[in-house]
Enzyme design. Sequence first.
Site, PDB file in Angstrom:
ATOM      1  N   HIS A  88     -30.368  22.119 -52.196  1.00  0.00           N
ATOM      2  CA  HIS A  88     -29.104  22.704 -51.770  1.00  0.00           C
ATOM      3  C   HIS A  88     -29.385  23.928 -50.916  1.00  0.00           C
ATOM      4  O   HIS A  88     -30.473  24.518 -50.970  1.00  0.00           O
ATOM      5  CB  HIS A  88     -28.261  23.090 -52.986  1.00  0.00           C
ATOM      6  CG  HIS A  88     -27.697  21.923 -53.728  1.00  0.00           C
ATOM      7  ND1 HIS A  88     -26.723  22.034 -54.695  1.00  0.00           N
ATOM      8  CD2 HIS A  88     -27.974  20.596 -53.648  1.00  0.00           C
ATOM      9  CE1 HIS A  88     -26.411  20.844 -55.168  1.00  0.00           C
ATOM     10  NE2 HIS A  88     -27.161  19.950 -54.555  1.00  0.00           N
ATOM     11  N   GLU A  90     -28.555  27.065 -50.982  1.00  0.00           N
ATOM     12  CA  GLU A  90     -28.988  28.285 -51.649  1.00  0.00           C
ATOM     13  C   GLU A  90     -30.452  28.215 -52.053  1.00  0.00           C
ATOM     14  O   GLU A  90     -31.214  29.181 -51.903  1.00  0.00           O
ATOM     15  CB  GLU A  90     -28.152  28.551 -52.900  1.00  0.00           C
ATOM     16  CG  GLU A  90     -26.662  28.633 -52.664  1.00  0.00           C
ATOM     17  CD  GLU A  90     -25.976  27.302 -52.920  1.00  0.00           C
ATOM     18  OE1 GLU A  90     -26.409  26.291 -52.340  1.00  0.00           O
ATOM     19  OE2 GLU A  90     -25.005  27.277 -53.689  1.00  0.00           O
ATOM     20  N   CYS A 118     -23.083  25.539 -57.302  1.00  0.00           N
ATOM     21  CA  CYS A 118     -23.009  24.642 -58.446  1.00  0.00           C
ATOM     22  C   CYS A 118     -23.799  25.268 -59.603  1.00  0.00           C
ATOM     23  O   CYS A 118     -24.410  26.329 -59.468  1.00  0.00           O
ATOM     24  CB  CYS A 118     -23.574  23.271 -58.088  1.00  0.00           C
ATOM     25  SG  CYS A 118     -25.363  23.273 -57.782  1.00  0.00           S
ATOM     26  N   CYS A 121     -27.584  25.801 -58.816  1.00  0.00           N
ATOM     27  CA  CYS A 121     -27.836  26.921 -57.906  1.00  0.00           C
ATOM     28  C   CYS A 121     -27.500  28.253 -58.565  1.00  0.00           C
ATOM     29  O   CYS A 121     -28.193  29.252 -58.351  1.00  0.00           O
ATOM     30  CB  CYS A 121     -27.041  26.740 -56.620  1.00  0.00           C
ATOM     31  SG  CYS A 121     -27.589  25.330 -55.635  1.00  0.00           S
TER      32      CYS A 121
END
Length: 222
Positions: A88, A90, A118, A121
């Site tokens: 992801h 991040e 999420c 993360c």
Amino acid sequence: MPPLRPEQEAPSFPPGDARAPVPDDASEGRARMLDESAMRLALDQAQNALLVGEVPVGAVVVRDTPAGRQVVATGYNRPITDHDPTAHAELVALRHAARLLGNYRLPECEVVVTLEPCAMCAMALLHARVKRVVYGALDPKTGAAGSVIDVFGEARLNHHTRVQGGVLAAASAELLQGFFASRREMARMRRSAARGADGADAAPPEDTLIPTGEATELPPKA
């Protein structure tokens, strides 16, 4: 700053002097300006994700230095590109920042991301000890900053960070909505193309069928 005694007078500074105290509203305005500037960089990263067919989410890692705000690292969604479910935006940015700074802890850094993190993360951001997290659009399905669960607000965790949401949220949401609308339209067009002239579903070409395989037995050990 200690309180002034009655006989003291507050020092005066000429306009624009860096020593002059900054009013709270001006300080908040400057912080908002810095957040929006970083979010625009994150939106640029989200555009990179869009160009390679990924969900358009981007992130940047920044920190304040005596010379001003520094962009440490950037990242965008890459799970399909990298065959990595953890890639992801991040986490991509965090990995880059940790390598560049030579430390897996980033207590002086802030992470700015276009979409609410999420749970995966959010925990990574807490493990990295980042000072602050800024995000744009809410994620009503997997958001872990309050939309679905609030990982950052869990009092039993051993580290906490400040969170600011809604920065340039409309721009972030518009990018995501456009992406998913395009994907739905493409799926609709594929379904239409697969239908015959009479409206019935046409059988897919033989070479596109997924093989079912055959049951086999392993040969006995010699």
